[in-house]
Structures are given as structure tokens and as C-alpha cells.
Design an enzyme around this catalytic site. Sequence first.
Site, PDB file in Angstrom:
ATOM      1  N   TRP A   1       0.824  -1.214   0.000  1.00 39.35           N
ATOM      2  CA  TRP A   1       0.000   0.000   0.000  1.00 39.35           C
ATOM      3  C   TRP A   1       0.849   1.250   0.000  1.00 39.35           C
ATOM      4  CZ3 TRP A   1      -4.559  -0.345  -1.799  1.00 39.35           C
ATOM      5  CH2 TRP A   1      -5.252  -1.556  -1.686  1.00 39.35           C
TER       6      TRP A   1
ATOM      7  N   ASP B   1      -1.871   6.631   6.476  1.00 40.27           N
ATOM      8  CA  ASP B   1      -2.959   5.798   5.958  1.00 40.27           C
ATOM      9  C   ASP B   1      -3.324   4.835   7.076  1.00 40.27           C
ATOM     10  OD1 ASP B   1      -4.565   3.868   4.814  1.00 40.27           O
ATOM     11  OD2 ASP B   1      -3.305   3.553   3.049  1.00 40.27           O
TER      12      ASP B   1
ATOM     13  N   LYS C   1     -12.935  -1.768   6.620  1.00 35.16           N
ATOM     14  CA  LYS C   1     -12.213  -2.778   7.374  1.00 35.16           C
ATOM     15  C   LYS C   1     -12.617  -2.784   8.853  1.00 35.16           C
ATOM     16  CE  LYS C   1      -8.345  -2.142   4.173  1.00 35.16           C
ATOM     17  NZ  LYS C   1      -8.509  -3.386   3.418  1.00 35.16           N
TER      18      LYS C   1
END
Length: 363
Positions: free
Chosen positions: A101, A175, A199
Site C-alpha cells: 500500500w 494511511d 475494514k
Amino acid sequence: MGRAFNFSAGPAVMPEAVLQQAASEMLDWHSSGMSVMEMSHRGKEFISIYEQAEADLRELLAVPAHFKILFMQGGGLAENAIVPLNLSQGGAMDFVLTGSWSQKSLKEAGKYGQARVAASAQDGGFTTLPAPSTWQIGAESRYVHICGNETIHGVEFHELPDLKALGCDAPLVVDFSSHVASRPVDWSRVGLAFGGAQKNLGPAGLTLVIVREDLIGHALPHCPSAFDYKLVADNQSMYNTPPTYSIYIAGLVFQWLKKNGGIAAMEQRNIAKAQLLYDFLDSSSLYVNRVAKDCRSRMNVPFFLRDESRNEAFLAGAKAANLLQLKGHKSVGGMRASIYNAMPIEGVQALVAYMREFEKTQA
């Protein structure tokens, strides 16, 4: 089949109590005669849902008053572009690469300014975190980006870096898609945090941005209006039609978190769940986790069978035992158990029991 233990990395398991409440309110929210799906985002009914959700989130995460909370769309991938459009001012940005990511974030930001690698754990297969003391951050850096938890490689910053202690005045961008609300946030070390809700907080479609006020108002001229943080903030996240139903569900999750002890209680539960699974993996001769112990993720636990010819049998047996979505990401293979806030410890206990029994049958 009934409710299974769902170990999906996202969209992920939701609190059952939240799903039940949403089901009961599906056709008629609070005697309004409407579903939340049908409400105008400017009507008093939805405004009350939005305001309560924002207030609950600010309380849960102890967000200081000089930070704005934005409810946006596009997910974490879009924020990889939206953040540099708002913060880079066309200058240099530094990235700490700890997995897939953060690599994607670096690549996307390069379209809007000079994206540089401050440190990388790639040579070690993304199984460790580079020590902050080794980071090479330029004096003119507009911001420093980290992915707080890498869902694919299973590494996590258990403590956010203190950039000021490193002699850096640039804001830290985090993030926190996959660990938001799983532990407290030290906002004194953060300039901006963003994350998709799918999530730990709700269904796909909602993206959270929590940004320090002084960082707003510097968007590049070609930044789309709907992604300009100042316009979004000035319009209370209503500049364009927000993801109304996803905000409503997230609001129910915030209330569930509060009823269950808040973020501090969630952190202790997450530590216990992760420790249970890692302790078993470390004692096993069939399974292995390759991440350094000091940065193992509490949210996403990748593991491998030492004999990968047994992978399909393992997954088939897990499905039969109502343990779902355990296949690892296609880029790394193996297995992965995502154990977000809504995963009860009973789910991890059931997984460990199955893994232990499978190991016995394969001996």
C-alpha cells in the site's frame, strides 16, 4: 450455513448488533417513513445522523478541535491522489515503504510532485519496519507518508513516529485504513490521517479524512472541487452528495464501539486476539509467520504452510468449519487472517482449534 467467522481483509466482518439494528431500521428509520437510503442528504433526518456520527467519532478517537473530520468517497486508493493534490503544493513528498500500500501511495503521488523514498523495507521482503532514525527526509518535504498497517504483508507501526524528534517539521500523513479505531491515535504527531471504512468501521463507500486545519486551503489549481479539503470542510462534507448509507452504518459502529468500552478496550481485545494467534503460529511446525515480532500487525496476520501443497486442503477444511476468507493476497500467497475490531475472540479461538487439528491430521 448460518453466520460464519469471516476473516476477510475488507470489506470485512461487521458487528452483528449493528447489522441487526440496520435491518430493523431498513424500511423506516425512527418513524420517519423512509429508509436512510432514501433520505436527502440535506434533510433534517440525515443531518442528525451525520452530526451524531461525527461527534461520536471525534469523541472515540479524541480528535482535537483544530482537526477537521471529513466524510468523503473514493477509498484509500483515491486518497493517494487527493492527499498530494491538497498538501504537496507541487513540491517534494517523502514516503516510507513498508509494503504494497505504501508502494502504491508513492507511485500515485509522483503524478503531482516529486515523490521520494525516505526508507524502504523491500530488501527484507517487507517483514520489518525501517527505524525512523534511518529515514532520509528532505528539509523541503511537504509531508511524510506512512501506511500505519500493511494489510497484505502484515506489518504495523505500533507507535507513530515522532518527526519533530527527527528534526523534521513536515506533517506526518498516515494511511490508517486498516487499523483506525483499533487503538488510540497520538494526534500531536499527525498532520493528516485517512482511511477507507470497510475494514474496521463500516461498509465500502465511505472514506475518512482527519486533517489539521492549517493544512487545508492549499490545493493545487487542478484539484477537482469535490476533492478540495477546504471546500469539503467548509460544506460539512456535503459539497457533493456524501455516501449517506455508509455514514449511517459507520455511525452505528461508532455507537457500538462506545457501548463496548471505546478505543482503549478495543486495543486490549485486539492485543489478546493477535497474541493468541501468533503464539500458536510460533509454536507450530506446520505454519510460519515471517514478520518480525516487534512490528507484527494486530489486524492482519499472514501465515504460510511450510508445505504449500497442502494449501487447498487447508482452505477447504476451513470453509467446512465455517472459517471463511483465509486465502492470502494473490501477490504474496499463503494465508491471511484479518481480525478487526468486530471479530470476536471466539473466532480466533475457533481458527486456532481448526489449525491445530489440521496440523495433527497432516503429521
